[in-house]
Design an enzyme around this catalytic site. Structure first.
Site, mmCIF file in Angstrom:
data_model
loop_
_atom_site.group_PDB
_atom_site.id
_atom_site.type_symbol
_atom_site.label_atom_id
_atom_site.label_comp_id
_atom_site.label_asym_id
_atom_site.label_seq_id
_atom_site.Cartn_x
_atom_site.Cartn_y
_atom_site.Cartn_z
ATOM 1 N N ASP A 1 0.798 -1.243 0.073
ATOM 2 C CA ASP A 1 0.007 0.073 -0.128
ATOM 3 C C ASP A 1 0.734 1.216 0.084
ATOM 4 O O ASP A 1 0.498 2.385 0.713
ATOM 5 C CB ASP A 1 -0.853 -0.135 1.281
ATOM 6 N N LYS B 1 -6.272 -5.035 -3.878
ATOM 7 C CA LYS B 1 -6.929 -5.715 -2.673
ATOM 8 C C LYS B 1 -7.976 -4.760 -2.158
ATOM 9 O O LYS B 1 -7.834 -3.509 -2.311
ATOM 10 C CB LYS B 1 -6.121 -6.153 -1.699
ATOM 11 N N CYS C 1 -2.088 -3.208 7.462
ATOM 12 C CA CYS C 1 -2.060 -3.952 6.270
ATOM 13 C C CYS C 1 -0.885 -4.724 6.148
ATOM 14 O O CYS C 1 -0.841 -5.825 5.692
ATOM 15 C CB CYS C 1 -2.399 -3.080 5.023
#
Length: 246
Positions: A41, A150, A183
């Site tokens: 991310d 995702k 995450c």
């Protein structure tokens, strides 16, 4: 003092092709062709002023150093023939993939909550195709890298990540990115449950919340779910396996 045995699986005939990474709680042996660096991310949303995390009130001061350390990691990984995989978190422009009130994600996602509190931001945070969703300029994917979109914290949930790894014979995952405690940790935990060897580079991750949150994840990974190493140790180790020109 007795010798420390390195963790990690290697068939006897393959040991000469492997390198041993200094890590905690013990060194871990990695074969570069069976290893991937997973970039979690690294989007404007999480690491850039004006992105969702900044707008939600989290401190992103450490993100710039994290970006520099990830770039160093990726340069070394690519030079050594280690696969690079990017996770990119977000949803469709109508936020159907984010889930409605019947989804816990609707209630816990700080991006969704921020947009409900500030309606003028609706459609701007973590929506595919927006600046917020985009990977930061400094870490743009290169030819040969793999991008896995995702929609939840873990990069293994409702994605093809497991298939991507198994098709390439990858067993070892080196995690970098943001956020350490969300995450990154969620994905590393799921990797552990799927029988992957997970390593977190502690100085190539950044947390959301107080500083003790970073140390909590480091502790969890080191004690229960994987191994913890540093960027310098990773780069020095994989450079031993970098292909040499004829």
């Amino acid at each position: 003092m007795s010798a420390v045995t390195a963790a990690g699986y290697q068939a006897p005939q393959e040991r000469s092709q492997s390198v041993t990474l200094p890590a905690r709680p013990e060194p871990i042996t990695l074969k570069p062709s069976e290893t991937a660096v997973v970039v979690v991310d690294m989007q404007n949303a999480y690491s850039t002023e004006g992105g969702y995390v900044d707008l939600a009130g989290f401190d992103i001061a450490g993100a710039k150093g994290t970006i520099a350390n990830i770039k160093k990691t990726l340069d070394a990984a690519r030079a050594a023939g280690v696969q690079v995989i990017y996770f990119q978190n977000g949803w469709d422009k109508d936020y159907v993939e984010a889930g409605g009130p019947g989804s816990p994600n609707y209630h816990k996602s700080n991006a969704l909550k921020t947009m409900r509190q500030r309606p003028e931001l609706q459609g701007q945070l973590l929506a595919k195709g927006t600046w917020d969703y985009a990977i930061v300029d400094e870490l743009q994917p290169q030819p040969g890298d793999i991008l896995v979109p995702k929609t939840r914290y873990s990069g293994f949930f409702n994605t093809n990540m497991d298939s991507v790894l198994r098709a390439r014979g990858i067993r070892n995952l080196v995690f970098v990115g943001i956020a350490t405690n969300v995450c990154v940790e969620s994905s590393l935990r799921d990797a552990f449950h799927l029988e992957y060897f997970g390593v977190m580079l502690e100085d190539a991750t950044h947390h959301l919340g107080p500083d003790f949150i970073q140390q909590a994840t480091v502790y969890n990974v080191e004690k229960f779910f994987g191994w913890v190493a540093t960027v310098n140790d990773f780069c020095a180790t994989v450079s031993q396996a970098a292909p040499t020109e004829a």
